[in-house]
Motif scaffolding. Structure first.
Motif, mmCIF file in Angstrom:
data_model
loop_
_atom_site.group_PDB
_atom_site.id
_atom_site.type_symbol
_atom_site.label_atom_id
_atom_site.label_comp_id
_atom_site.label_asym_id
_atom_site.label_seq_id
_atom_site.Cartn_x
_atom_site.Cartn_y
_atom_site.Cartn_z
ATOM 1 N N ILE A 210 65.125 -30.563 103.320
ATOM 2 C CA ILE A 210 64.316 -29.399 103.701
ATOM 3 C C ILE A 210 63.531 -29.676 104.979
ATOM 4 O O ILE A 210 63.784 -29.077 106.020
ATOM 5 C CB ILE A 210 63.366 -28.990 102.560
ATOM 6 N N SER A 211 62.570 -30.604 104.910
ATOM 7 C CA SER A 211 61.659 -30.807 106.043
ATOM 8 C C SER A 211 62.395 -31.226 107.311
ATOM 9 O O SER A 211 62.125 -30.697 108.399
ATOM 10 C CB SER A 211 60.616 -31.864 105.680
ATOM 11 N N LEU A 212 63.315 -32.171 107.204
ATOM 12 C CA LEU A 212 64.031 -32.642 108.388
ATOM 13 C C LEU A 212 64.868 -31.532 109.009
ATOM 14 O O LEU A 212 64.933 -31.397 110.241
ATOM 15 C CB LEU A 212 64.924 -33.832 108.014
ATOM 16 N N ASN A 213 65.497 -30.719 108.177
ATOM 17 C CA ASN A 213 66.296 -29.614 108.708
ATOM 18 C C ASN A 213 65.428 -28.561 109.383
ATOM 19 O O ASN A 213 65.860 -27.908 110.341
ATOM 20 C CB ASN A 213 67.115 -28.974 107.586
ATOM 21 N N VAL A 214 64.207 -28.381 108.885
ATOM 22 C CA VAL A 214 63.289 -27.448 109.539
ATOM 23 C C VAL A 214 62.889 -27.983 110.910
ATOM 24 O O VAL A 214 62.799 -27.242 111.885
ATOM 25 C CB VAL A 214 62.054 -27.204 108.656
ATOM 26 N N LEU A 215 62.646 -29.291 110.994
ATOM 27 C CA LEU A 215 62.273 -29.891 112.268
ATOM 28 C C LEU A 215 63.420 -29.842 113.280
ATOM 29 O O LEU A 215 63.229 -29.491 114.443
ATOM 30 C CB LEU A 215 61.839 -31.340 112.047
ATOM 31 N N LEU A 216 64.618 -30.188 112.833
ATOM 32 C CA LEU A 216 65.770 -30.264 113.744
ATOM 33 C C LEU A 216 66.406 -28.894 114.001
ATOM 34 O O LEU A 216 67.012 -28.684 115.053
ATOM 35 C CB LEU A 216 66.820 -31.215 113.174
ATOM 36 N N ARG A 217 66.297 -28.003 113.035
ATOM 37 C CA ARG A 217 66.891 -26.667 113.125
ATOM 38 C C ARG A 217 68.346 -26.706 113.576
ATOM 39 O O ARG A 217 68.710 -26.132 114.616
ATOM 40 C CB ARG A 217 66.064 -25.779 114.068
ATOM 41 N N PRO A 218 69.204 -27.398 112.843
ATOM 42 C CA PRO A 218 70.618 -27.467 113.252
ATOM 43 C C PRO A 218 71.291 -26.099 113.130
ATOM 44 O O PRO A 218 70.988 -25.316 112.222
ATOM 45 C CB PRO A 218 71.217 -28.466 112.251
ATOM 46 N N TRP B 142 74.311 -23.449 112.364
ATOM 47 C CA TRP B 142 75.294 -23.417 111.292
ATOM 48 C C TRP B 142 76.657 -23.827 111.833
ATOM 49 O O TRP B 142 77.041 -23.478 112.950
ATOM 50 C CB TRP B 142 75.400 -22.016 110.697
ATOM 51 N N THR B 143 77.384 -24.560 111.037
ATOM 52 C CA THR B 143 78.709 -25.009 111.417
ATOM 53 C C THR B 143 79.564 -25.125 110.163
ATOM 54 O O THR B 143 79.027 -25.412 109.070
ATOM 55 C CB THR B 143 78.657 -26.376 112.127
ATOM 56 N N PRO B 144 80.867 -24.910 110.281
ATOM 57 C CA PRO B 144 81.741 -25.115 109.101
ATOM 58 C C PRO B 144 81.715 -26.552 108.596
ATOM 59 O O PRO B 144 82.148 -26.819 107.477
ATOM 60 C CB PRO B 144 83.133 -24.742 109.638
ATOM 61 N N LEU B 145 81.194 -27.454 109.416
ATOM 62 C CA LEU B 145 81.124 -28.859 109.022
ATOM 63 C C LEU B 145 79.807 -29.208 108.315
ATOM 64 O O LEU B 145 79.467 -30.387 108.183
ATOM 65 C CB LEU B 145 81.294 -29.757 110.265
ATOM 66 N N TRP B 146 79.077 -28.175 107.873
ATOM 67 C CA TRP B 146 77.777 -28.445 107.249
ATOM 68 C C TRP B 146 77.876 -29.394 106.047
ATOM 69 O O TRP B 146 76.908 -30.129 105.774
ATOM 70 C CB TRP B 146 77.099 -27.136 106.839
ATOM 71 N N PRO B 147 79.008 -29.433 105.287
ATOM 72 C CA PRO B 147 79.072 -30.417 104.188
ATOM 73 C C PRO B 147 78.903 -31.856 104.659
ATOM 74 O O PRO B 147 78.375 -32.696 103.920
ATOM 75 C CB PRO B 147 80.458 -30.186 103.577
ATOM 76 N N LEU B 148 79.332 -32.148 105.897
ATOM 77 C CA LEU B 148 79.159 -33.514 106.414
ATOM 78 C C LEU B 148 77.675 -33.828 106.611
ATOM 79 O O LEU B 148 77.228 -34.952 106.344
ATOM 80 C CB LEU B 148 79.917 -33.680 107.734
ATOM 81 N N LEU B 149 76.918 -32.834 107.097
ATOM 82 C CA LEU B 149 75.477 -33.019 107.253
ATOM 83 C C LEU B 149 74.831 -33.250 105.890
ATOM 84 O O LEU B 149 74.006 -34.157 105.717
ATOM 85 C CB LEU B 149 74.862 -31.799 107.932
ATOM 86 N N PHE B 150 75.233 -32.446 104.916
ATOM 87 C CA PHE B 150 74.683 -32.591 103.564
ATOM 88 C C PHE B 150 74.997 -33.967 102.988
ATOM 89 O O PHE B 150 74.125 -34.650 102.431
ATOM 90 C CB PHE B 150 75.238 -31.493 102.664
#
Length: 276
Positions: free
Chosen positions: A217-225, A227-235
């Motif tokens: 949550i917090s890191l994604n809010v800071l980085l604001r990546p 959206w990409t079809p590759l989001w499972p790799l980020l997860f």
């Protein structure tokens, strides 16, 4: 936390960890003083009282609703997110009855009896849930509003804040069935490596909770990546970081630092050593 700070909610949160902490402190005082039957009665009274307050005072002054939310919850949600103390403490106290029985079976090495108890309890709880949902369906067919008021508190399984009875027994029954499966796996020594992994997560549950909140949550809010079809790799990469850091934390035994009560811990933290 970044998301809360950005939206002005950083002072209007009551995390589940706060509610669990309150329940553990209050419960540790009450458990030796109350028989299991009295704990169940107390749980029922607290849960009923909290929902009466929620339903009857839902149209009250905003200041009252604001302070009700961390105690009983309300239907207007003045806070950003909250796990109200009374209904969840009621669940905690009823859970101690099952937990106490599990500990007796485990202490006496009656593992098969423990498995049977867990399975029977899970089936019974889920049976009550199914019964309530049948009632809800019948009432809905007759044109009654079943998602609000007292009927909503009793029958709506999607109400988490404040938690309704159907919500609690559905997820509680599911959790008991998961405990049953894990207990059988442990007794039969199935997938021992996986069980050891779950033990590590359980031993460090508070640390894991903080880590996953930061990474997911917090890191994604800071980085604001974007959206990409590759989001499972980020997860998966964030999940891997949680697992690796938890393994490191557990291997060093750093759980001993998560206390303010034992003076020996403070001596270790501030590097105080006794003079010879």
């Amino acid at each position: 936390m970044p998301y809360l700070a950005y939206n002005g909610h950083n002072y209007k949160m009551l995390f589940i960890t706060d509610t669990i902490g309150f329940s553990m402190i209050a419960g540790s005082w009450l458990l030796p003083r109350l028989r299991p039957s009295l704990r169940l009665v107390l749980s029922a009274v607290l849960f009923l009282a909290s929902w009466i307050a929620v339903v009857e005072l839902s149209g009250s002054h905003q200041h009252l609703l604001f302070w009700m939310e961390p105690l009983t919850g309300n239907l207007t949600h003045q806070w950003y997110d909250v796990f109200p103390l009374l209904p969840w403490f009621a669940l905690f106290m009823s859970g101690t009855v099952i937990g106490e029985r599990i500990s007796v079976y485990f202490h006496n090495n009656q593992l098969k009896d423990m498995d049977k108890m867990l399975l029977k309890t899970a089936i019974s709880v889920m049976g009550v849930f199914v019964f309530l949902q049948v009632i809800k369906t019948i009432l809905r067919i007759k044109g009654l509003e079943v998602d609000r008021g007292y009927l909503g508190a009793l029958l709506f399984h999607g109400r988490k804040n404040p938690p309704g009875l159907s919500y609690m027994i559905f997820y509680g029954g599911s959790g008991l069935f998961m405990l049953y499966v894990l207990a059988v796996m442990i007794r039969r020594r199935v997938l021992s490596a996986f069980i050891d992994f779950l033990r590590m997560i359980g031993r460090n549950s508070l640390f894991v909770f903080i880590l996953q909140y930061f990474f997911l949550i917090s890191l994604n809010v800071l980085l604001r990546p974007c959206w990409t079809p590759l989001w499972p790799l980020l997860f998966l990469s964030e999940l891997l970081m949680v697992v690796l850091l938890t393994w490191f934390w557990d291997s060093k035994g750093y759980n001993r630092l998560l206390t303010i009560l034992h003076p020996g811990v403070w001596k270790e933290v501030v590097f105080i050593r006794k003079r010879k």
